[in-house]
Design a protein around this motif. Structure first.
Motif, mmCIF file in Angstrom:
data_model
loop_
_atom_site.group_PDB
_atom_site.id
_atom_site.type_symbol
_atom_site.label_atom_id
_atom_site.label_comp_id
_atom_site.label_asym_id
_atom_site.label_seq_id
_atom_site.Cartn_x
_atom_site.Cartn_y
_atom_site.Cartn_z
ATOM 1 N N ALA A 314 0.831 -1.210 0.000
ATOM 2 C CA ALA A 314 0.000 0.000 0.000
ATOM 3 C C ALA A 314 0.863 1.256 0.000
ATOM 4 O O ALA A 314 0.552 2.241 -0.683
ATOM 5 C CB ALA A 314 -0.943 -0.011 1.201
ATOM 6 N N ASP A 317 2.698 1.579 -3.458
ATOM 7 C CA ASP A 317 1.790 1.916 -4.548
ATOM 8 C C ASP A 317 1.575 3.424 -4.659
ATOM 9 O O ASP A 317 1.173 3.918 -5.708
ATOM 10 C CB ASP A 317 0.454 1.209 -4.330
ATOM 11 C CG ASP A 317 -0.294 0.993 -5.632
ATOM 12 O OD1 ASP A 317 0.363 0.751 -6.672
ATOM 13 O OD2 ASP A 317 -1.531 1.064 -5.618
ATOM 14 N N THR A 318 1.841 4.157 -3.580
ATOM 15 C CA THR A 318 1.665 5.611 -3.601
ATOM 16 C C THR A 318 2.948 6.352 -3.964
ATOM 17 O O THR A 318 2.919 7.570 -4.131
ATOM 18 C CB THR A 318 1.195 6.115 -2.221
ATOM 19 O OG1 THR A 318 2.225 5.872 -1.252
ATOM 20 C CG2 THR A 318 -0.069 5.400 -1.785
ATOM 21 N N ARG A 319 4.045 5.642 -4.074
ATOM 22 C CA ARG A 319 5.325 6.302 -4.311
ATOM 23 C C ARG A 319 5.523 6.670 -5.771
ATOM 24 O O ARG A 319 4.874 6.120 -6.662
ATOM 25 C CB ARG A 319 6.471 5.422 -3.811
ATOM 26 C CG ARG A 319 6.481 5.318 -2.294
ATOM 27 C CD ARG A 319 7.735 4.697 -1.765
ATOM 28 N NE ARG A 319 7.769 4.796 -0.310
ATOM 29 C CZ ARG A 319 8.666 4.183 0.452
ATOM 30 N NH1 ARG A 319 9.614 3.442 -0.122
ATOM 31 N NH2 ARG A 319 8.633 4.321 1.757
ATOM 32 N N SER A 320 6.452 7.568 -5.988
ATOM 33 C CA SER A 320 6.718 8.065 -7.329
ATOM 34 C C SER A 320 7.382 6.995 -8.183
ATOM 35 O O SER A 320 8.117 6.134 -7.673
ATOM 36 C CB SER A 320 7.622 9.296 -7.267
ATOM 37 O OG SER A 320 7.039 10.307 -6.481
ATOM 38 N N TRP A 364 3.337 -1.286 -12.115
ATOM 39 C CA TRP A 364 4.399 -0.299 -11.978
ATOM 40 C C TRP A 364 5.350 -0.416 -13.171
ATOM 41 O O TRP A 364 6.410 -1.059 -13.076
ATOM 42 C CB TRP A 364 5.181 -0.531 -10.689
ATOM 43 C CG TRP A 364 4.378 -0.472 -9.421
ATOM 44 C CD1 TRP A 364 3.294 0.291 -9.173
ATOM 45 C CD2 TRP A 364 4.639 -1.228 -8.220
ATOM 46 N NE1 TRP A 364 2.839 0.085 -7.889
ATOM 47 C CE2 TRP A 364 3.648 -0.832 -7.278
ATOM 48 C CE3 TRP A 364 5.595 -2.156 -7.842
ATOM 49 C CZ2 TRP A 364 3.599 -1.378 -5.994
ATOM 50 C CZ3 TRP A 364 5.556 -2.698 -6.564
ATOM 51 C CH2 TRP A 364 4.564 -2.310 -5.653
#
Length: 384
Positions: A314, A317-320, A364
């Motif tokens: 989780a 999944d929010t990272r650049s 990704w």
């Protein structure tokens, strides 16, 4: 003398403890905290019977997380005394003294040895093949020396306070594996019946190791072994705060699958590290010579570790795009699968792990990279 770092061990308590132990006045010359841990190197003044320096591990005041729990220090004390006093082996630092009230241990100073991970970061793995081999041998030797001696260790540990011998690393990680299975299903990779049929006995192998039951320090990574930067390769294992008896092959996972610090670790079957470890292990656990049993146990241990890592999904999944942690998660899953394939074990579970890695590569695109390219991903490339 410099002021003591905030929250450091009680210097006066250290002087009194060593004065009583050596029956001679002891003075502290200077100290240096080993950041970022609660570890300090202390230089002493006194009689010739004193070591010139010692290492003190202590529990900081005012912190509330598990790292400050007194049981960690008790576990380390029991493990180190078990190795040196009960088994008479020199794989770890010797305990010089302990003060349970002031909550610190006084350990043999292993300098000028340094942590292997520092050498790998500085020089790359190719420059330290002999030290990596020493690391592999030390991991196998620890298990070989401690197999069959669980009762002795547990008795010593119980004398220092309550302990749950069944709550080993495998037991603590079980909820994270179940969470990974649920997450994989939500991503489109449910655990099919044939994979599930392999998963249960694989985890049972780890929970009931039989002859492979051995002592682990609980963190078998290259930051927890000290060696000389050049010259002799006599290794010392450190950091036994999470020590306990568990399946010996969980300590081999670090040779095959990236740990928290790395994107890759290379292929130990081609570098010879796999043989170095296995030969050392077999000296105390002859069953390690059984290809099928060894392969099944190692594959189970690698897959078990790989299924712990998706707990961070989780967040990742929010990272650049381009974040190394995304690369690492995929590399970890694929390395575990590759190990199982090498040893021809758990084929359906392996296929499921690869399926999860493929889904993450598609989710990704920035992490859809070729980890077999040693020019871009050499062994022990650090995660940033």
């Amino acid at each position: 003398m410099a002021a003591a770092p905030r929250g450091i061990f009680q210097v006066d308590a250290l002087k009194h403890l060593l004065t009583d132990l050596f029956a001679s006045p002891v003075a502290v010359d200077r100290w240096e905290q080993v950041e970022p841990w609660a570890v300090t190197r202390v230089w002493l003044q006194g009689t010739s019977v004193l070591p010139r320096s010692v290492v003190v591990k202590w529990i900081p005041n005012g912190q509330r997380d598990a790292r400050t729990a007194p049981w960690r220090l008790r576990t380390e004390l029991a493990a180190l005394q078990f190795l040196s006093e009960d088994l008479g082996i020199g794989l770890a630092p010797r305990v010089i003294a302990a003060d349970s009230a002031a909550r610190f241990l006084v350990l043999e100073d292993l300098a000028p040895r340094v942590a292997l991970d520092q050498l790998l970061r500085r020089d790359r793995a190719a420059a330290h093949g002999d030290r990596l081999a020493a690391f592999a041998r030390a991991r196998g030797a620890l298990s070989a020396a401690t197999a069959g001696r669980a009762e002795t260790y547990c008795t010593r540990r119980a004398e220092l306070g309550p302990v749950d011998a069944a709550a080993d690393q495998t037991g603590r990680l079980a909820p994270l594996r179940e969470e990974a299975i649920q997450r994989a299903s939500a991503l489109g990779a449910p655990l099919a019946s044939r994979a599930a049929h392999e998963f249960a006995p694989a985890m049972e192998e780890l929970n009931a190791p039989g002859p492979f039951l051995a002592l682990s320090n609980g963190d078998a990574e290259v930051n927890n072994i000290l060696l000389h930067a050049s010259g002799p390769t006599d290794a010392r294992l450190i950091d036994f705060e999470f020590a306990g008896y568990t399946h010996a092959l969980t300590d081999a996972v670090c040779l095959y699958v990236p740990g928290p610090a790395w994107l890759t670790v290379g292929d130990p079957t081609t570098t010879g590290l796999a043989d170095q470890y296995r030969h050392a292990l077999a000296r105390g656990i002859p069953e390690a010579n059984d290809d099928r049993r060894y392969g099944n146990g190692l594959a189970a241990a690698c897959v078990s570790w790989a299924l712990v890592r998706p707990q961070r999904f989780a967040l990742l999944d929010t990272r650049s795009p381009g974040d190394h942690s995304r690369l690492q998660l995929i590399a970890t899953l694929e390395a575990a699968a590759r190990t199982a394939e090498t040893y021809q074990a758990l084929p359906h579970l392996t296929a499921w792990v690869r399926r999860l890695a493929i889904i993450l590569r598609r989710r990704w695109p920035d992490a859809d990279q070729d980890f077999a390219d040693s020019t871009r991903f050499p062994p022990y490339q650090a995660r940033h």
